[in-house]
Design a protein around this motif. Structure first.
Motif, PDB file in Angstrom:
ATOM      1  N   LEU A 120       0.514  -1.309  -0.455  1.00 13.97           N
ATOM      2  CA  LEU A 120      -0.072  -0.219  -0.427  1.00 13.97           C
ATOM      3  C   LEU A 120       0.477   1.133   0.529  1.00 13.97           C
ATOM      4  CD1 LEU A 120      -3.316  -0.720   2.501  1.00 13.97           C
ATOM      5  CD2 LEU A 120      -2.681  -0.950   0.228  1.00 13.97           C
ATOM      6  N   VAL A 121       2.216   0.784   0.712  1.00 13.20           N
ATOM      7  CA  VAL A 121       3.354   2.655   0.532  1.00 13.20           C
ATOM      8  C   VAL A 121       4.120   2.529  -0.176  1.00 13.20           C
ATOM      9  CG1 VAL A 121       1.833   2.462   2.914  1.00 13.20           C
ATOM     10  CG2 VAL A 121       3.998   1.718   2.776  1.00 13.20           C
ATOM     11  N   ASN A 122       4.204   1.373  -1.464  1.00 17.57           N
ATOM     12  CA  ASN A 122       5.164   1.139  -1.802  1.00 17.57           C
ATOM     13  C   ASN A 122       6.562   0.721  -0.939  1.00 17.57           C
ATOM     14  OD1 ASN A 122       6.087   0.719  -5.015  1.00 17.57           O
ATOM     15  ND2 ASN A 122       6.345   2.666  -4.731  1.00 17.57           N
ATOM     16  N   ASP A 123       6.458   0.124  -0.097  1.00 17.87           N
ATOM     17  CA  ASP A 123       7.575   0.669   1.064  1.00 17.87           C
ATOM     18  C   ASP A 123       8.932  -0.263  -0.011  1.00 17.87           C
ATOM     19  OD1 ASP A 123       8.994   0.398   3.391  1.00 17.87           O
ATOM     20  OD2 ASP A 123       7.946  -1.251   3.887  1.00 17.87           O
ATOM     21  N   MET A 124       9.932   1.187   0.963  1.00 12.46           N
ATOM     22  CA  MET A 124      11.065   1.115   0.095  1.00 12.46           C
ATOM     23  C   MET A 124      12.219   0.555   0.919  1.00 12.46           C
ATOM     24  SD  MET A 124      10.757   3.948  -3.170  1.00 12.46           S
ATOM     25  CE  MET A 124      11.852   4.190  -3.532  1.00 12.46           C
ATOM     26  N   ALA A 125      13.581   0.444   1.093  1.00 14.73           N
ATOM     27  CA  ALA A 125      14.493   0.076   1.420  1.00 14.73           C
ATOM     28  C   ALA A 125      15.319   1.674   1.756  1.00 14.73           C
ATOM     29  CB  ALA A 125      15.605  -0.684   1.085  1.00 14.73           C
ATOM     30  N   SER A 126      15.673   2.282   3.231  1.00 15.20           N
ATOM     31  CA  SER A 126      16.213   3.572   3.653  1.00 15.20           C
ATOM     32  C   SER A 126      17.524   3.291   3.520  1.00 15.20           C
ATOM     33  CB  SER A 126      15.726   3.579   5.178  1.00 15.20           C
ATOM     34  OG  SER A 126      16.279   2.427   6.382  1.00 15.20           O
ATOM     35  N   SER A 127      18.298   3.036   2.513  1.00 14.93           N
ATOM     36  CA  SER A 127      19.770   2.951   2.283  1.00 14.93           C
ATOM     37  C   SER A 127      19.958   4.098   0.903  1.00 14.93           C
ATOM     38  CB  SER A 127      20.371   1.922   1.529  1.00 14.93           C
ATOM     39  OG  SER A 127      18.995   1.006   0.659  1.00 14.93           O
ATOM     40  N   THR A 128      20.760   4.066   0.373  1.00 15.46           N
ATOM     41  CA  THR A 128      21.493   5.157  -0.807  1.00 15.46           C
ATOM     42  C   THR A 128      20.765   4.653  -1.704  1.00 15.46           C
ATOM     43  OG1 THR A 128      23.276   5.893   0.398  1.00 15.46           O
ATOM     44  CG2 THR A 128      23.578   6.291  -2.323  1.00 15.46           C
ATOM     45  N   TRP A 129      20.707   3.595  -2.735  1.00 16.04           N
ATOM     46  CA  TRP A 129      20.295   2.386  -3.341  1.00 16.04           C
ATOM     47  C   TRP A 129      18.922   3.062  -3.266  1.00 16.04           C
ATOM     48  CZ3 TRP A 129      19.070  -3.365  -4.323  1.00 16.04           C
ATOM     49  CH2 TRP A 129      18.856  -3.590  -5.891  1.00 16.04           C
ATOM     50  N   ALA A 130      18.091   2.531  -2.188  1.00 20.59           N
ATOM     51  CA  ALA A 130      16.273   2.569  -1.961  1.00 20.59           C
ATOM     52  C   ALA A 130      15.316   1.580  -2.604  1.00 20.59           C
ATOM     53  CB  ALA A 130      15.734   4.144  -2.378  1.00 20.59           C
ATOM     54  N   PRO A 131      15.595   0.354  -2.696  1.00 13.63           N
ATOM     55  CA  PRO A 131      15.044  -1.193  -3.895  1.00 13.63           C
ATOM     56  C   PRO A 131      13.721  -0.657  -3.048  1.00 13.63           C
ATOM     57  CG  PRO A 131      16.997  -1.930  -2.513  1.00 13.63           C
ATOM     58  CD  PRO A 131      16.716  -0.747  -2.339  1.00 13.63           C
ATOM     59  N   ARG A 132      12.803  -0.984  -3.774  1.00 13.24           N
ATOM     60  CA  ARG A 132      10.789  -1.859  -3.334  1.00 13.24           C
ATOM     61  C   ARG A 132      11.858  -3.163  -2.517  1.00 13.24           C
ATOM     62  NH1 ARG A 132      10.953   1.672  -6.745  1.00 13.24           N
ATOM     63  NH2 ARG A 132       8.770   3.222  -7.196  1.00 13.24           N
ATOM     64  N   ILE A 133      10.767  -2.961  -1.524  1.00 13.43           N
ATOM     65  CA  ILE A 133      11.253  -4.328   0.030  1.00 13.43           C
ATOM     66  C   ILE A 133       9.856  -4.606  -0.390  1.00 13.43           C
ATOM     67  CG2 ILE A 133      13.838  -3.201   0.618  1.00 13.43           C
ATOM     68  CD1 ILE A 133      11.656  -2.838   3.224  1.00 13.43           C
ATOM     69  N   TRP A 134       8.443  -4.558  -0.826  1.00 13.45           N
ATOM     70  CA  TRP A 134       7.290  -5.232  -0.848  1.00 13.45           C
ATOM     71  C   TRP A 134       7.675  -6.479  -1.413  1.00 13.45           C
ATOM     72  CZ3 TRP A 134       4.132  -6.312  -5.429  1.00 13.45           C
ATOM     73  CH2 TRP A 134       4.719  -4.884  -6.025  1.00 13.45           C
ATOM     74  N   PRO A 135       7.745  -6.864  -2.387  1.00  7.42           N
ATOM     75  CA  PRO A 135       7.808  -8.091  -3.194  1.00  7.42           C
ATOM     76  C   PRO A 135       8.243  -8.822  -2.519  1.00  7.42           C
ATOM     77  CG  PRO A 135       8.972  -6.042  -5.382  1.00  7.42           C
ATOM     78  CD  PRO A 135       8.728  -5.503  -3.340  1.00  7.42           C
ATOM     79  N   PHE A 136       9.675  -8.523  -1.706  1.00  5.83           N
ATOM     80  CA  PHE A 136      10.603  -9.119  -0.665  1.00  5.83           C
ATOM     81  C   PHE A 136       9.617  -9.711   0.630  1.00  5.83           C
ATOM     82  CE2 PHE A 136      13.167  -7.358  -3.298  1.00  5.83           C
ATOM     83  CZ  PHE A 136      13.677  -8.362  -3.940  1.00  5.83           C
ATOM     84  N   LYS A 137       8.750  -8.633   1.133  1.00  7.81           N
ATOM     85  CA  LYS A 137       7.919  -9.106   2.075  1.00  7.81           C
ATOM     86  C   LYS A 137       7.041 -10.061   1.473  1.00  7.81           C
ATOM     87  CE  LYS A 137       8.249  -4.961   4.605  1.00  7.81           C
ATOM     88  NZ  LYS A 137       8.249  -3.507   5.700  1.00  7.81           N
ATOM     89  N   ILE A 138       6.512 -10.338   0.397  1.00  6.34           N
ATOM     90  CA  ILE A 138       5.543 -11.221  -0.107  1.00  6.34           C
ATOM     91  C   ILE A 138       5.606 -12.374  -0.132  1.00  6.34           C
ATOM     92  CG2 ILE A 138       3.633 -11.191  -2.305  1.00  6.34           C
ATOM     93  CD1 ILE A 138       3.732  -8.456  -2.440  1.00  6.34           C
ATOM     94  N   ILE A 139       7.145 -12.275  -1.144  1.00  5.99           N
ATOM     95  CA  ILE A 139       7.507 -13.854  -0.725  1.00  5.99           C
ATOM     96  C   ILE A 139       7.661 -14.887   0.634  1.00  5.99           C
ATOM     97  CG2 ILE A 139       9.841 -14.819  -1.635  1.00  5.99           C
ATOM     98  CD1 ILE A 139      10.035 -12.853  -4.191  1.00  5.99           C
TER      99      ILE A 139
END
Length: 168
Positions: A120-139
Motif C-alpha cells: 500500500l505504501v510502496n515500501d522502500m529500503a532506507s539506503s542510498t540505493w533505496a530498492p522497493r522491498i514490498w515484493p520481498f515481504k510478499i515472498i
C-alpha cells in the motif's frame, strides 16, 4: 480426502523447494560480480549487498515448507528418540496442533499483513540505493504460509500413520 490435501501440499512444497534451489545461481552471480568490481576494478557497487540479502532472504523463506517436509530443521529430539513409535507420533501430533500450527499460523498472518501494508505504501529500503522491498515481504509471507501448510500435511500423515492407514 485428507490424503489428497496432504499430497497436494507436499507436491507444492516439493516444487517450490526444487525451483528455489536455483536461486543460489543469481545469488552467486551477484557476489562474484561484486567481488570483481570491488577488488579487480576498485569500484564497488551500492546495490550488491542489498541484492544478496534479498536473494538469500527469498531463498531462505521459500525453503521452510520443503525443509519441514523432509524433517531437516534443527530440533531437539532427545526425549522423542526415547519414546516408542506410537507415542512419538502422538507427541508429534499434539505439538504440531498445539504449538506449531498456532505459532506459524500467527507468524504467517502477521507476515501477510506486513506484506499488504508494504504494498500500500510502496515500501522502500532506507539506503542510498533505496530498492522497493514490498515484493520481498510478499515472498516472505508466502514462505510462512507454505511452512504452515506443510505442518497441516504433517499432521494428516501422522494421524493416518497412527490409525494404521498410512499410504505406502
Amino acid at each position: 480426502m485428507f490424503e489428497k490435501i496432504a499430497k497436494g501440499i507436499d507436491c507444492l512444497n516439493e516444487k517450490v523447494g526444487f525451483y528455489n534451489s536455483y536461486m543460489i545461481l543469481p545469488l552467486l552471480g551477484v557476489i562474484v560480480f561484486e567481488v570483481f568490481m570491488r577488488y579487480a576494478l576498485n569500484a564497488p557497487t551500492i546495490w550488491a549487498f542489498e541484492v544478496t540479502v534479498f536473494l538469500f532472504g527469498v531463498h531462505y523463506s521459500l525453503v521452510f515448507g520443503y525443509a519441514h517436509k523432509y524433517g531437516v530443521h534443527v530440533n531437539i529430539d532427545v526425549i522423542e528418540k526415547a519414546l516408542k513409535p506410537r507415542t512419538r507420533l502422538k507427541l508429534r501430533i499434539i505439538t504440531h496442533a498445539l504449538m506449531f500450527l498456532p505459532t506459524i499460523g500467527l507468524i504467517a498472518i502477521w507476515a501477510c499483513i506486513q506484506a499488504y501494508d508494504a504494498t500500500l505504501v510502496n515500501d522502500m529500503a532506507s539506503s542510498t540505493w533505496a530498492p522497493r522491498i514490498w515484493p520481498f515481504k510478499i515472498i516472505m509471507a508466502i514462505g510462512f504460509v507454505l511452512f504452515w501448510l506443510q505442518g497441516i500435511s504433517q499432521i494428516i500423515k501422522d494421524v493416518r500413520e497412527l490409525n494404521g492407514t498410512a499410504a505406502t
